[in-house]
Write a protein that holds these residues in place. Sequence first.
Motif, short mmCIF file in Angstrom:
data_model
loop_
_atom_site.label_atom_id
_atom_site.label_comp_id
_atom_site.label_asym_id
_atom_site.label_seq_id
_atom_site.Cartn_x
_atom_site.Cartn_y
_atom_site.Cartn_z
N THR A 216 57.65 52.68 47.11
CA THR A 216 58.28 51.89 46.04
C THR A 216 58.95 50.63 46.59
OG1 THR A 216 58.64 53.95 44.87
CG2 THR A 216 59.93 52.06 44.13
N GLN A 217 59.61 50.80 47.72
CA GLN A 217 60.33 49.66 48.28
C GLN A 217 59.38 48.51 48.61
OE1 GLN A 217 60.25 48.86 51.83
NE2 GLN A 217 61.87 47.33 51.87
N ARG A 218 58.19 48.83 49.12
CA ARG A 218 57.23 47.77 49.49
C ARG A 218 56.76 47.00 48.26
NH1 ARG A 218 52.78 50.31 53.14
NH2 ARG A 218 51.47 48.66 52.29
N LYS A 219 56.51 47.76 47.17
CA LYS A 219 56.09 47.12 45.93
C LYS A 219 57.18 46.17 45.42
CE LYS A 219 53.77 49.63 42.79
NZ LYS A 219 53.55 50.60 41.69
N TRP A 220 58.42 46.68 45.43
CA TRP A 220 59.53 45.88 44.90
C TRP A 220 59.80 44.66 45.77
CZ3 TRP A 220 64.01 49.29 42.56
CH2 TRP A 220 63.46 50.15 41.60
N GLN A 221 59.70 44.87 47.08
CA GLN A 221 59.92 43.76 48.01
C GLN A 221 58.92 42.63 47.74
OE1 GLN A 221 62.16 44.23 50.98
NE2 GLN A 221 62.03 41.99 51.02
N ALA A 222 57.65 43.01 47.58
CA ALA A 222 56.60 42.00 47.34
C ALA A 222 56.87 41.25 46.05
CB ALA A 222 55.23 42.69 47.29
N CYS A 223 57.32 41.97 45.03
CA CYS A 223 57.59 41.34 43.74
C CYS A 223 58.82 40.43 43.85
CB CYS A 223 57.81 42.41 42.68
SG CYS A 223 58.15 41.75 41.05
N ARG A 224 59.81 40.89 44.58
CA ARG A 224 61.05 40.14 44.74
C ARG A 224 60.80 38.82 45.46
NH1 ARG A 224 66.11 40.69 48.05
NH2 ARG A 224 67.80 40.56 46.55
N GLU A 225 59.84 38.85 46.41
CA GLU A 225 59.56 37.65 47.20
C GLU A 225 58.57 36.71 46.54
OE1 GLU A 225 58.30 39.38 50.86
OE2 GLU A 225 60.36 39.90 51.45
N PHE A 353 47.45 40.82 42.94
CA PHE A 353 48.05 42.05 42.45
C PHE A 353 49.17 41.74 41.45
CE2 PHE A 353 46.01 43.19 46.39
CZ PHE A 353 45.43 44.41 46.09
N PRO A 354 49.50 42.73 40.64
CA PRO A 354 50.56 42.51 39.65
C PRO A 354 51.89 42.04 40.25
CG PRO A 354 49.39 44.53 39.13
CD PRO A 354 48.87 44.05 40.45
N VAL A 355 52.18 42.44 41.48
CA VAL A 355 53.47 42.03 42.06
C VAL A 355 53.60 40.51 42.17
CG1 VAL A 355 54.11 44.12 43.31
CG2 VAL A 355 52.55 42.47 44.36
N THR A 356 52.46 39.81 42.20
CA THR A 356 52.57 38.35 42.17
C THR A 356 52.09 37.78 40.83
OG1 THR A 356 50.40 38.13 43.19
CG2 THR A 356 52.30 38.06 44.65
N HIS A 357 50.99 38.36 40.28
CA HIS A 357 50.44 37.86 39.02
C HIS A 357 50.25 39.05 38.07
CE1 HIS A 357 49.50 34.71 41.88
NE2 HIS A 357 49.36 33.87 40.87
N GLY A 358 51.28 39.40 37.35
CA GLY A 358 51.20 40.55 36.46
C GLY A 358 51.20 40.15 35.00
N TYR A 359 52.23 40.62 34.28
CA TYR A 359 52.32 40.35 32.85
C TYR A 359 52.47 38.84 32.60
CZ TYR A 359 54.21 40.38 28.09
OH TYR A 359 54.42 40.15 26.76
N LEU A 360 51.51 38.28 31.89
CA LEU A 360 51.47 36.83 31.64
C LEU A 360 51.66 36.05 32.93
CD1 LEU A 360 53.49 36.67 28.27
CD2 LEU A 360 51.01 36.74 28.57
N GLU A 361 50.97 36.52 33.97
CA GLU A 361 50.93 35.82 35.27
C GLU A 361 52.27 35.85 36.01
OE1 GLU A 361 47.90 33.68 36.57
OE2 GLU A 361 47.32 35.50 35.53
#
Lengths: 598, 182
Positions: A216-225, A353-361
């Motif tokens: 989970t932390q890796r997913k969140w980190q990628a999204c946060r950055e 991936f969604p962590v960079t381009h998810g809901y409405l990009e």
Amino acid sequence: MTEKDIIDTILTKHGREGTRLLQILREVQEALGWLSPPAITAIARGIGWPRAKVEATAAFYSFFHLRPRGKYCLLWSDNIIDRMQGSRELMHRLCEKLWLEPGRLSEDGLVFVHTTSDIGMGDQGPALLINYRVATAMTPERVDAMAELIRAQTPLAEWPAEWFAVADNVRKAGPLLSSFTPGSALRAALARGAEAQLAEIGASRLRGRGGAGFPTQRKWQACREAPLKEGQTRIVICNADEGEPGTFKDRLLLTRYADLVFEGMTIAAYVLGARKGFLYLRGEYRYLLEALDAKLDERRRAGLLGHAILGVADFDFDIEIHLGAGAYVCGEESALIESLEGKPGRPRVRPPFPVTHGYLEQPTIVNNVETFACVTRIAEHGAEWFARLGTPQSTGTKLFSVSGDVVRPGIYEYPFGTTVAEVLEAAGVAQCVQGVQVSGASGTTLTGDELSRRLCFEDVPTAGALMVFDCRRDMFEAARNFAHFFAHESCGFCTPCRVGTQVVARLMDKLAAGHGSQYDIQELSKLSRLMKNASHCGLGQTACNPIVDTLAKFRPAYERRLMTLDFVPAFDLDAELSQARQMTRRDDEAAHLFTAQG
Amino acid sequence: MNAPAKLRIATASLAGCFGCHMSFLDIDERLLELIDLVEFDRTPLTDIKTCHPCDLGLIEGGVCNAENVHVLRTFRQNCKTLVAIGACAVNGGLPAQRNHLDLRDILETIYETEGGLARGTHIPNDPELPLPLNRVHPIHEIVKVDYFLPGCPPSADAIWKFLTDLIAGRTPTLGHGLLRYD
């Protein structure tokens, strides 16, 4: 109100936003009974989309009807567990009483009876959806009474309330399923600070509870950055599209522990700096919507959602509930996001991936319901406490949905690493165990000799479903049921899965009918490899798992169906000449074909 | 050392248009190279009427009547390797378009309704004639098929690549450009 006014009111309520198309379609259908061509046209105009695009979405989802479905629409859950509980017999009993065929609207347009994929009531089946409301624990007596109510056209509101009761069936609670004071975990997270809270989740070694076990932390980190463009925010999505046959743990969390889930989402928003959250709730759990909305309101009033949460300036976050409409594939995160945007739920090509381009990009995280509940507990009790539970690579506890041939079906909370045997002992097995399907139709099939296997990512990974089959059961029928499930749920985007799932289902039917040979078994193995390697998403890649496992572990269940050493057609060849015989009135030797080779 | 024994090949067109056989002939001068490696059993090229034990059987066309079933079964019994060649053998193709209609309606409309045929025409019922099946089937629904060579028809180059692979003992693979369905 006229139909037009009704549609207009719904459109206005949703701000004429195309991204809210699924919600608009569902509400229009709830009000008008079905989605007529003029209704589709009005909706398309209202949201400013081409009509074909609206119809494409409406046609994709099983729960939207572009043809009348009658005043009563009854869909029987068709997982193998429901079948073992007698769902098929009850459905046919109902049809007989009502003089109709499954899958066909009655002549008077009153009632429609059919099957649907597992509705998440494996612990209290046979279950069905009555006008998309869950009814459980069906019996012949209930079915007979139901037929009377339908014939008398009694409104659903006057049907016996106990039919619609959903039991929690918590059989063993642990630290996850314990009391909780809303806000306490969020306060602890705020006290730590966003960065420290993220580190805390990293230290807990929390892995996603949806089955894949991504940290989970890796997913969140990628999204946060991930960088934000002008006007964008980060998005927190809770995946409550619990569609994997045999799984029903999220049902419990959302019924009794919604605060844990919403608080976990809010903590995620704090860590990521997200302003918007969605709970994507499977259409089968429609009956939970009002209570969940009320819970969100409660949290807003308590200052746990909305503007300046808990008085922290600039911490703005709110959650919307989106209902799905009966598409298993929407459990795949990118398909889920497509669905949230009002489109058919087809998995995207990744990367990005969604962590960079998810809901409405926008940068987006999608996590399982149970994962968010764990996040809340980690914020509350700390990483060290959490990591002490479970195994080194699978920390914490896990909720198991146990169904099938056990005395006490329901939810069991155990630390990761618990053996299958331990869970089954608690659940009570009257007969000897023949097989256990772990993690649903796409999971792993274990034999009775493998019960010492451990439930964790180091051994048997799982999203938490255990379907138990005792010695009276036929494991081939379980695999065949799953084959039909995947054939129904394939989104149709890629050929290996769209065609492959259908061919596999037909081959299993051929074997079931006694027309199979070794050649057909070989073909199944070949198709399994092809679909695993060539399918676009996890659905096609895992669709043949139960076939591969049962072929390896329960091969006699296949072989005993082989009636011949030679390849034979799946159909009666002689019957294929019946129409020509009838028209020519011939009955000579040449007017017949025999299936056995000469 | 003796020259290796020639491979024995049989071919037949069932419910097809002979287009795949024509495409086979389109390998042109490579036929001379081929004839050094193989000998032909039953095929429209040799006019041998029955299939004997062979290494390789090539079937064009789907299965639309009882005779097709008999021919196909004879091929399967005699050929070590059986190949479906072309869209009709692989999927049923054009003849399978009639599967959307009821055979009885088709026969009645054609033979019993005033219009198309000579007055007094009826549905033929001579025992010499094979009866049509209710539906047209691809050949793999009737017998076990070892390889599929799609295309309508497969190009001469595809057929050549396929045959030379098989003859040389390689698993046939059609690369980009040769594997096509139109």
